[in-house]
Design a protein around this motif. Structure first.
Motif, mmCIF file in Angstrom:
data_model
loop_
_atom_site.group_PDB
_atom_site.id
_atom_site.type_symbol
_atom_site.label_atom_id
_atom_site.label_comp_id
_atom_site.label_asym_id
_atom_site.label_seq_id
_atom_site.Cartn_x
_atom_site.Cartn_y
_atom_site.Cartn_z
ATOM 1 N N VAL A 1 39.917 87.183 48.336
ATOM 2 C CA VAL A 1 38.665 86.431 48.418
ATOM 3 C C VAL A 1 37.675 86.913 47.362
ATOM 4 N N ALA A 2 37.637 88.219 47.099
ATOM 5 C CA ALA A 2 36.725 88.748 46.096
ATOM 6 C C ALA A 2 37.062 88.236 44.698
ATOM 7 N N VAL A 3 38.349 88.188 44.357
ATOM 8 C CA VAL A 3 38.739 87.604 43.063
ATOM 9 C C VAL A 3 38.287 86.146 43.003
ATOM 10 N N TRP A 4 38.518 85.424 44.072
ATOM 11 C CA TRP A 4 38.104 84.018 44.168
ATOM 12 C C TRP A 4 36.589 83.897 43.965
ATOM 13 N N GLY B 1 31.183 85.012 50.649
ATOM 14 C CA GLY B 1 32.537 85.546 50.774
ATOM 15 C C GLY B 1 32.967 85.685 52.221
ATOM 16 N N LYS B 2 32.058 86.122 53.074
ATOM 17 C CA LYS B 2 32.388 86.217 54.498
ATOM 18 C C LYS B 2 32.643 84.833 55.089
ATOM 19 N N ALA B 3 31.855 83.838 54.612
ATOM 20 C CA ALA B 3 32.079 82.470 55.088
ATOM 21 C C ALA B 3 33.428 81.947 54.609
ATOM 22 N N ALA B 4 33.767 82.244 53.343
ATOM 23 C CA ALA B 4 35.062 81.815 52.810
ATOM 24 C C ALA B 4 36.203 82.458 53.576
ATOM 25 N N LEU B 5 36.037 83.722 53.920
ATOM 26 C CA LEU B 5 37.064 84.429 54.683
ATOM 27 C C LEU B 5 37.260 83.787 56.054
ATOM 28 N N ARG B 6 36.163 83.420 56.683
ATOM 29 C CA ARG B 6 36.284 82.748 57.986
ATOM 30 C C ARG B 6 36.943 81.382 57.836
ATOM 31 N N TYR C 1 34.041 81.037 44.845
ATOM 32 C CA TYR C 1 34.771 80.489 45.993
ATOM 33 C C TYR C 1 35.084 79.002 45.817
ATOM 34 N N GLY C 2 35.455 78.653 44.592
ATOM 35 C CA GLY C 2 35.916 77.298 44.317
ATOM 36 C C GLY C 2 34.854 76.325 43.891
ATOM 37 N N THR C 3 33.589 76.736 43.839
ATOM 38 C CA THR C 3 32.522 75.790 43.491
ATOM 39 C C THR C 3 32.295 75.668 41.988
ATOM 40 N N PHE C 4 32.851 76.586 41.184
ATOM 41 C CA PHE C 4 32.703 76.544 39.729
ATOM 42 C C PHE C 4 34.076 76.692 39.074
ATOM 43 N N ARG C 5 34.906 75.697 39.231
ATOM 44 C CA ARG C 5 36.277 75.777 38.726
ATOM 45 C C ARG C 5 36.403 75.343 37.275
#
Length: 445
Positions: free
Chosen positions: A167-170, A141-146, A176-180
């Motif tokens: 980002v937390a909902v994501w 999540g921190k990486a996604a935020l960055r 974070y988009g890897t299991f859509r």
């Protein structure tokens, strides 16, 4: 504050609360060897109140039933499509859109199998939170935020929803988009609508999906998602998409499916804003309760200012009164032996996404951790296990027979059942914390 019947963005009644797997490291795409099965069946809660509507329409109750034979079902399914075609045309869907949407579409027995077996897998709230806010999910999540910092700051400025919350909902919805989800949404929704058990609901979702195609936001075979129709980075179902999705990139499409998550993240913020998100207000704060705390006050219908709770001995983990963010309730998701939270209005806003307490705590706590906050400090009754559906129904029957009416036998530990548990505990000299534990069921027996 409490909304037990809430609009939610989870699709298909798949679970009371879920967390997408966190066993991949961003920004890797979802590995082919991992299936949606892992997402749909890994994180279920026995104790959460099952939503009565899917994101955001009504989520029906789950039951285990026998699926029809695929060969016979396929023949009948094709006939159903012909009948549906007339109904869709009458609702403004064009013939070319229908032709493209249903070209090569067949009955999907896997969708029915998943729909029939939703209640078999359960986890306790602490097991759920172990995954929802795991160290790996926090790190990712921190990486996604960055990665999305500039875009998320723009979204926060426009909609007034903190970037960490989005980002937390994501993170919980799609890791974070890897299991859509890779299932054909038209095929899945048509199969569920044809099945008839919740046909009216899913036919409505199917018509909404066709309207999305007709608007040109996505091509039919690129409209993919979960087995029950949840789509994109933050898992909108079609009716939610039509009402709340936004075109943040300005390309003329509300594209929640592409590798670029901008429209999906902005749509999530727009959704939360629509239902009253207050920027700067926490979803909740972990608190400590005094030894003499009156557990009948741990009720979502009872709200007090933090200063008033402090006068009763309820304090933050720092030993001081919680800052005054508005009226708040005390939530004990695992009774007196688990963590206690002072929850504010934003808790109810997150419930509009998914009504399960564990999901809301998961999103809120993950957002706090991404922001740099500490893990939950209190312990949990880890010696307990989750009650099965049959056991939850048995508890409701036994409580009702003892004179503590749960107003229905459905296996959902909602406000009526919690109230019945609390009344039974009080009448029998137990701490009235409303916790439906295995020990309580044993005592009822």
């Amino acid at each position: 504050m409490r909304r037990w019947v809430a609009a939610s963005l989870v699709a298909g009644g798949a679970m009371a609360a879920q967390a997408a797997p966190d066993n991949t490291v961003r920004p890797a795409q979802r590995p082919e060897a991992v299936t949606q099965e892992g997402q749909d069946e890994s994180y279920r809660l026995a104790s959460a109140a099952t939503a009565t509507a899917l994101r955001p329409a009504a989520r029906p109750a789950a039951h285990k039933e026998v699926a029809p034979e695929p060969a016979a079902a396929e023949l009948n399914f094709q006939g159903w499509i012909q009948g549906f075609r007339d109904r869709a045309l009458a609702q403004g869907i064009s013939a070319p859109v229908l032709d493209r949407a249903f070209g090569g579409v067949s009955y999907d027995p896997e969708v029915i199998r998943r729909d029939r077996n939703q209640s078999e897998y359960t986890k306790t709230i602490w097991e759920y939170l172990d995954s929802a806010a795991s160290e790996l999910r926090v790190k990712n999540g921190k990486a996604a935020l960055r990665d999305q910092q500039a875009r998320l700051e723009q979204i926060e400025a426009k909609y007034g929803v903190e970037k960490e919350v989005v980002v937390a909902v994501w993170g919980l919805e799609s890791s974070y988009g890897t299991f859509r989800g890779k299932m054909d949404v038209i095929r899945s929704l048509a199969t569920l609508a044809f099945d008839g058990r919740r046909g009216e609901f899913f036919e409505g979702q199917l018509v909404a999906a066709l309207k999305i195609l007709q608007a040109g936001d996505v091509a039919a075979r690129k409209m993919t998602g979960s087995w029950a129709g949840a789509m994109g980075h933050t898992q909108f179902i079609p009716t939610s998409y039509l009402e709340y999705a936004v075109d943040f990139t300005g390309d003329g499409k509300r594209d929640i499916w592409s590798d670029n998550p901008a429209d999906a993240l902005a749509s999530t913020a727009a959704y939360l804003k629509q239902f009253g998100w207050v920027k700067g207000q926490p979803w909740g704060v972990e608190v400590t309760l005094p030894n003499e705390f009156d557990y009948t006050l741990a009720d979502r219908e009872i709200e007090k200012r933090p200063s008033d709770w402090a006068a009763l001995g309820v304090q933050g983990l720092d030993g001081r009164a919680v800052a005054d963010h508005g009226p708040a309730s005390i939530l004990l998701p695992a009774g007196r032996e688990g963590a206690a939270f002072m929850i504010f209005g934003n808790f109810a806003v997150l419930e509009r996404y998914n009504t399960a307490d564990a999901y809301v705590i998961g999103v809120g706590h993950l957002a706090d951790r991404i922001r740099g906050g500490a893990a939950i400090q209190s312990g949990w009754p880890r010696g307990d296990r989750a009650l099965t559906l049959a056991e939850r129904e048995e508890m409701q029957r036994r409580l009702t027979s003892e004179g503590f009416d749960t107003e229905g036998i459905d296996g959902k530990i909602g406000p009526k059942t919690i109230g019945a548990v609390r009344a039974y505990q009080a009448a029998n000299g137990l701490t009235p914390d409303g916790y439906a534990s295995p020990q309580l069921l044993h005592r009822l027996r």
